[in-house]
Design a protein around this motif. Structure first.
Motif, mmCIF file in Angstrom:
data_model
loop_
_atom_site.group_PDB
_atom_site.id
_atom_site.type_symbol
_atom_site.label_atom_id
_atom_site.label_comp_id
_atom_site.label_asym_id
_atom_site.label_seq_id
_atom_site.Cartn_x
_atom_site.Cartn_y
_atom_site.Cartn_z
ATOM 1 N N ASN A 89 0.982 -1.262 0.128
ATOM 2 C CA ASN A 89 0.054 -0.057 0.101
ATOM 3 C C ASN A 89 0.728 1.347 0.108
ATOM 4 O O ASN A 89 1.630 1.655 1.009
ATOM 5 C CB ASN A 89 -0.836 -0.026 1.228
ATOM 6 N N LEU A 90 0.831 2.015 -1.164
ATOM 7 C CA LEU A 90 1.811 2.990 -1.366
ATOM 8 C C LEU A 90 0.992 4.277 -1.370
ATOM 9 O O LEU A 90 0.400 4.457 -2.345
ATOM 10 C CB LEU A 90 2.640 2.740 -2.658
ATOM 11 N N GLY A 91 0.932 5.027 -0.130
ATOM 12 C CA GLY A 91 0.131 6.254 -0.102
ATOM 13 C C GLY A 91 -0.081 6.609 1.243
ATOM 14 O O GLY A 91 0.395 6.156 1.965
ATOM 15 N N GLY A 92 -1.044 7.645 1.286
ATOM 16 C CA GLY A 92 -1.263 8.094 2.535
ATOM 17 C C GLY A 92 -2.068 7.369 3.528
ATOM 18 O O GLY A 92 -2.398 6.105 3.068
ATOM 19 N N GLY A 93 -2.818 7.887 4.284
ATOM 20 C CA GLY A 93 -3.590 7.086 5.223
ATOM 21 C C GLY A 93 -5.020 6.423 4.783
ATOM 22 O O GLY A 93 -5.260 5.435 5.105
ATOM 23 N N ILE A 115 3.631 1.495 2.705
ATOM 24 C CA ILE A 115 4.651 2.535 2.505
ATOM 25 C C ILE A 115 3.985 3.944 2.698
ATOM 26 O O ILE A 115 3.417 4.307 1.578
ATOM 27 C CB ILE A 115 5.310 2.178 1.358
ATOM 28 N N PRO A 116 4.041 4.450 3.902
ATOM 29 C CA PRO A 116 3.432 5.985 3.891
ATOM 30 C C PRO A 116 4.010 6.959 3.253
ATOM 31 O O PRO A 116 5.097 6.967 3.319
ATOM 32 C CB PRO A 116 3.156 6.234 5.294
ATOM 33 N N ALA A 122 2.377 8.151 8.007
ATOM 34 C CA ALA A 122 3.748 7.578 8.704
ATOM 35 C C ALA A 122 3.533 7.655 10.126
ATOM 36 O O ALA A 122 3.870 6.468 10.867
ATOM 37 C CB ALA A 122 4.838 8.213 8.139
ATOM 38 N N VAL A 123 3.073 8.759 10.599
ATOM 39 C CA VAL A 123 2.963 8.686 12.124
ATOM 40 C C VAL A 123 1.743 8.065 12.572
ATOM 41 O O VAL A 123 1.493 7.723 13.878
ATOM 42 C CB VAL A 123 2.985 9.999 12.652
ATOM 43 N N ASP A 124 0.614 7.826 11.858
ATOM 44 C CA ASP A 124 -0.584 7.374 12.494
ATOM 45 C C ASP A 124 -1.089 6.230 11.833
ATOM 46 O O ASP A 124 -1.067 5.130 12.140
ATOM 47 C CB ASP A 124 -1.546 8.815 12.187
ATOM 48 N N ALA A 150 5.172 -5.228 7.340
ATOM 49 C CA ALA A 150 6.170 -4.392 7.604
ATOM 50 C C ALA A 150 5.608 -3.032 7.275
ATOM 51 O O ALA A 150 4.833 -2.970 6.369
ATOM 52 C CB ALA A 150 7.450 -4.580 6.727
ATOM 53 N N VAL A 151 6.525 -1.941 7.737
ATOM 54 C CA VAL A 151 6.049 -0.462 7.363
ATOM 55 C C VAL A 151 7.548 0.041 6.953
ATOM 56 O O VAL A 151 8.342 -0.059 7.692
ATOM 57 C CB VAL A 151 5.439 0.198 8.467
ATOM 58 N N VAL A 152 7.504 0.666 5.869
ATOM 59 C CA VAL A 152 8.636 1.275 5.422
ATOM 60 C C VAL A 152 8.295 2.722 5.520
ATOM 61 O O VAL A 152 7.651 3.296 4.588
ATOM 62 C CB VAL A 152 9.123 1.043 4.005
ATOM 63 N N VAL A 153 9.194 3.516 6.337
ATOM 64 C CA VAL A 153 9.100 5.101 6.337
ATOM 65 C C VAL A 153 10.248 5.710 5.800
ATOM 66 O O VAL A 153 11.491 5.334 6.115
ATOM 67 C CB VAL A 153 9.064 5.323 7.979
ATOM 68 N N SER A 154 10.137 6.790 4.882
ATOM 69 C CA SER A 154 11.052 7.489 4.451
ATOM 70 C C SER A 154 10.691 8.904 4.098
ATOM 71 O O SER A 154 9.478 9.012 3.395
ATOM 72 C CB SER A 154 11.591 6.828 3.332
ATOM 73 N N THR A 155 11.488 9.663 4.712
ATOM 74 C CA THR A 155 10.984 11.394 4.389
ATOM 75 C C THR A 155 11.223 11.764 2.791
ATOM 76 O O THR A 155 10.703 12.792 2.565
ATOM 77 C CB THR A 155 11.779 12.093 5.252
ATOM 78 N N ARG A 156 11.802 10.858 2.135
ATOM 79 C CA ARG A 156 11.965 11.084 0.579
ATOM 80 C C ARG A 156 10.541 11.352 0.047
ATOM 81 O O ARG A 156 10.615 12.142 -0.997
ATOM 82 C CB ARG A 156 12.729 9.953 -0.117
#
Length: 352
Positions: A89-93, A115-116, A122-124, A150-156
């Motif tokens: 799931n590639l996107g926001g909430g 992948i938020p 990412a935070v929620d 798994a959750v992949v978090v990146s500020t990119r």
């Protein structure tokens, strides 16, 4: 419950490839919305095998619907997904909520990775195992508890976000900080979100997510301490639902920001939460988020919306309140008159 696997990384494509190798699915599906297909998918595209299948849904919380959910199931079926397939799931909430629910139900459960692509996601939404869709005009009315593999978090992914999207996620970080401790809270107030230091933000984000992760590990199905994470959300969801009824939807994080102030006002009345902290937070929220306009004519509607909140028990509206920063108190009730007083004080603080 074991802590959810969360990977904080500057290279999300490589991280996803490693996760996929460890899961070894028979097929890989990527769920995007129309925005993340264009803006976020290129960030990880080189790490995806040629056999990857793509599923697109419309962007925006108004599309977090049963129809969009059925579309995902249709696409999974049409392309031969099995119980050994993997959905990313590639996107926001909205995408991680809907995609997680789709995976939780399809063939009684397939594996999925979140992948938020927004700070709020990412935070929620991407962390903690809550999945779902909106139904009958109510937020997240249908869903399930099912943590991502798994959750992949990146500020990119955040570099292309509008400033309003960053603010939306930052409100959830403020909530976590209020639950956690004064040092974390003041560090967030001091951070310059208008000129982001992305490496510093990733560290602040990791600290914020760890607050949620610790609480969820203790209470995965929200029967006790996990309710602390609902701070700001009882009023916030009512504001959000009212904005949809008006045909002018507000961002979830903005609703939470304004909801935090209202619920801290209730905390002051019932638990003597310090008024100077409320005034300081209200000033910060007003300067960065503006105000959600309400009048006394909206009070009954807001109250009625709060009566539908999933956290309610025994006919009472259930709140998480604060005794002090770092000291949440769950399962608190407020009478209708005092809720209306909080709305009055909110309007005073926000110059309405």
């Amino acid at each position: 419950m074991e802590p959810q696997k969360i990977i904080f990384t500057p290279n999300p494509g490589e991280a996803l490839a490693n996760v996929a190798r460890s899961i070894a699915p028979d097929a890989l599906f990527i769920l995007c919305d129309t925005h993340t297909r264009a803006l976020a998918l290129p960030v990880i595209a080189e790490a995806l095998p040629p056999s990857t299948q793509y599923i697109d849904i419309e962007a925006g919380d108004t599309h977090k619907t049963l129809e969009a959910l059925a579309h995902v199931w249709d696409e999974l079926s049409r392309h031969g997904a099995s119980r050994k397939s993997l959905l990313v799931n590639l996107g926001g909430g909205m995408v991680t909520d809907l995609g997680g629910f789709a995976a939780a139900c399809f063939k009684r459960g397939i594996r999925f990775v979140n992948i938020p692509t927004t700070l709020l996601g990412a935070v929620d939404a991407a962390v903690g195992g809550k999945t779902g869709i909106n139904f009958n005009g109510l937020k997240n009315e249908i869903g399930a508890f099912r943590p991502a593999d798994a959750v992949v978090v990146s500020t990119r992914f955040f570099h292309t976000l509008p400033h309003e999207e960053l603010l939306s996620g930052y409100a959830e970080m403020l909530k976590h900080a209020l639950i956690e401790n004064p040092d974390t809270y003041h560090a967030l107030l001091d951070y310059d979100l208008s000129n982001p230091d992305w490496d510093r933000l990733l560290l602040l984000l990791e600290e914020s997510v760890q607050v949620k992760q610790r609480i969820v590990a203790q209470d995965p199905c929200e029967t006790g301490i996990r309710k602390a994470l609902n701070l700001g959300h009882t009023v916030g969801h009512a504001f959000e639902s009212l904005s949809h009824r008006r045909g002018k939807p507000i961002a979830h994080g903005y609703a939470v920001a304004w909801g935090l102030v209202c619920e801290l006002l209730l905390s002051h009345h019932y638990l003597h939460f310090p008024s100077d902290i409320i005034t300081g937070l209200a000033d910060y929220i007003y300067r960065h988020y503006g105000a959600f306009a309400i009048t006394c004519k909206d009070y009954e509607t807001l109250y009625e919306l709060m009566t539908h909140d999933k956290k309610n028990e025994g006919g009472h509206i259930n709140f998480t309140l604060l005794q002090a920063i770092g000291h949440p108190v769950i399962d608190q009730h407020a009478d209708k008159e005092q809720i209306f007083v909080a709305f009055d004080l909110y309007r005073d603080l926000f110059k309405l």
